[in-house]
Design an enzyme around this catalytic site. Structure first.
Site, mmCIF file in Angstrom:
data_model
loop_
_atom_site.group_PDB
_atom_site.id
_atom_site.type_symbol
_atom_site.label_atom_id
_atom_site.label_comp_id
_atom_site.label_asym_id
_atom_site.label_seq_id
_atom_site.Cartn_x
_atom_site.Cartn_y
_atom_site.Cartn_z
ATOM 1 N N THR A 98 1.206 130.201 8.817
ATOM 2 C CA THR A 98 1.402 129.133 9.507
ATOM 3 C C THR A 98 1.838 128.036 8.407
ATOM 4 O OG1 THR A 98 -0.302 129.555 11.182
ATOM 5 C CG2 THR A 98 0.588 127.025 10.710
ATOM 6 N N LYS A 173 4.278 127.210 17.037
ATOM 7 C CA LYS A 173 2.806 127.223 16.466
ATOM 8 C C LYS A 173 2.546 125.595 16.347
ATOM 9 C CE LYS A 173 -0.994 128.532 14.997
ATOM 10 N NZ LYS A 173 -1.353 129.375 13.752
ATOM 11 N N LYS A 241 -4.829 121.352 7.818
ATOM 12 C CA LYS A 241 -3.492 121.879 7.166
ATOM 13 C C LYS A 241 -2.571 121.855 8.194
ATOM 14 C CE LYS A 241 -1.973 125.698 7.173
ATOM 15 N NZ LYS A 241 -1.472 126.994 6.982
#
Length: 290
Positions: A98, A173, A241
């Site tokens: 990711t 995502k 994050k």
């Protein structure tokens, strides 16, 4: 006949995902920053391991990566011992990290110069999804590269789809994480409210989970949220994050994410409570701490 595969990154996600490829009959060579974990994986799965990404990818038709962030990804792909220095022309690089859409586009362009296909393919489903081989995979990149890689991705996925050109997987995502952030906060507030009102929350969830409030988070996290247990699943540090990536992209595009920004701040408070490695459902701990 199985494919020759290299796998870079053996964290809680990559370790079982690489195992599914080996189990499916592919010839897998792994690399991990901590070499002992690569040795353990190779012994457990009757595979091979290599000391650098460059050596791991030698002769591989497909290279997969699942590492921490943009900088980690650049290091294992274009660093001094990175995969692009050892991959052959015509090979496909599948990135499950990711990361930002920018780094995906950057590495896609660099790969094209070298005759290497690069697709960004972040996943959803968490550690349990990786261990059970039922991940959802969101892909950006070229159609021919995706078509070649899809049968291998299917070894550990229940849903895989090409959503657009390079970067589209990472952008999707981001949508996923934005939706989850608001949902978990709403679920936390609902459970907190019900407990304060003296309701039997297990009974309440049993009823409302059959209606419009139903969600994966509700069905899979409500019991531990009620009990104040957060020692599993997707960690707060990782979610922060991801939300940082989402908020940076929103600033670039002009999108407005007031709830995601607020929930990110709530997660920073959870970190101050020592909950860096708690599951993301620990948002309720902020409400229950009084």
């Amino acid at each position: 006949m199985g494919e020759r595969v290299a796998w870079i990154g053996l964290g809680v996600m990559g370790y079982p995902m690489a195992g599914y490829l080996q189990k499916a009959g592919h010839e897998v060579t792994v690399y991990n920053r901590t070499g002992a974990k690569a040795e353990k994986w190779a012994a457990e799965h009757d595979g091979k391991h290599a000391p650098t990404p460059k050596e791991a990818v030698k002769d591989a038709d497909f290279v997969f990566a699942c590492v921490g962030n943009d900088d980690d990804l650049r290091e294992v792909v274009i660093g001094s011992d990175g995969a692009f220095h050892g991959m052959k022309k015509g090979a496909v690089f599948v990135d499950h990290t990711t990361a930002s859409a920018n780094v995906a586009r950057e590495l896609h362009a660099k790969g094209a110069e070298l005759g290497i296909a690069f697709i960004d393919a972040p996943v959803s489903g968490g550690q349990a999804g990786a261990e059970n081989g039922v991940l959802t995979v969101m892909v950006g990149g070229d159609e021919d590269a995706y078509a070649r890689a899809e049968p291998l991705i299917d070894c550990y996925a229940r849903m895989c789809r090409l959503l657009g050109p390079s970067g589209a997987g990472q952008l999707t995502k981001m949508v996923n994480q934005i939706c989850i952030a608001g949902l978990v906060q709403g679920l936390s507030e609902g459970i907190h409210f019900g407990k304060k009102a003296g309701l039997d929350m297990a009974a309440v969830i049993d009823v409302i989970s059959k209606g419009a409030a139903q969600s994966w988070q509700m069905e899979n996290r409500y019991e531990t949220m009620i009990d104040g247990e957060f020692d599993f699943g997707f960690a707060v540090d990782w979610m922060r994050k991801d939300l940082d990536i989402c908020l940076a992209e929103a600033r670039r595009t002009g999108a407005h994410l007031p709830v995601a920004a607020l929930v990110d701040q709530f997660y920073s408070e959870v970190q101050k409570m020592g909950g860096n490695r708690w599951d993301t459902s620990s948002l309720i701990a902020l409400l229950d701490r009084d």
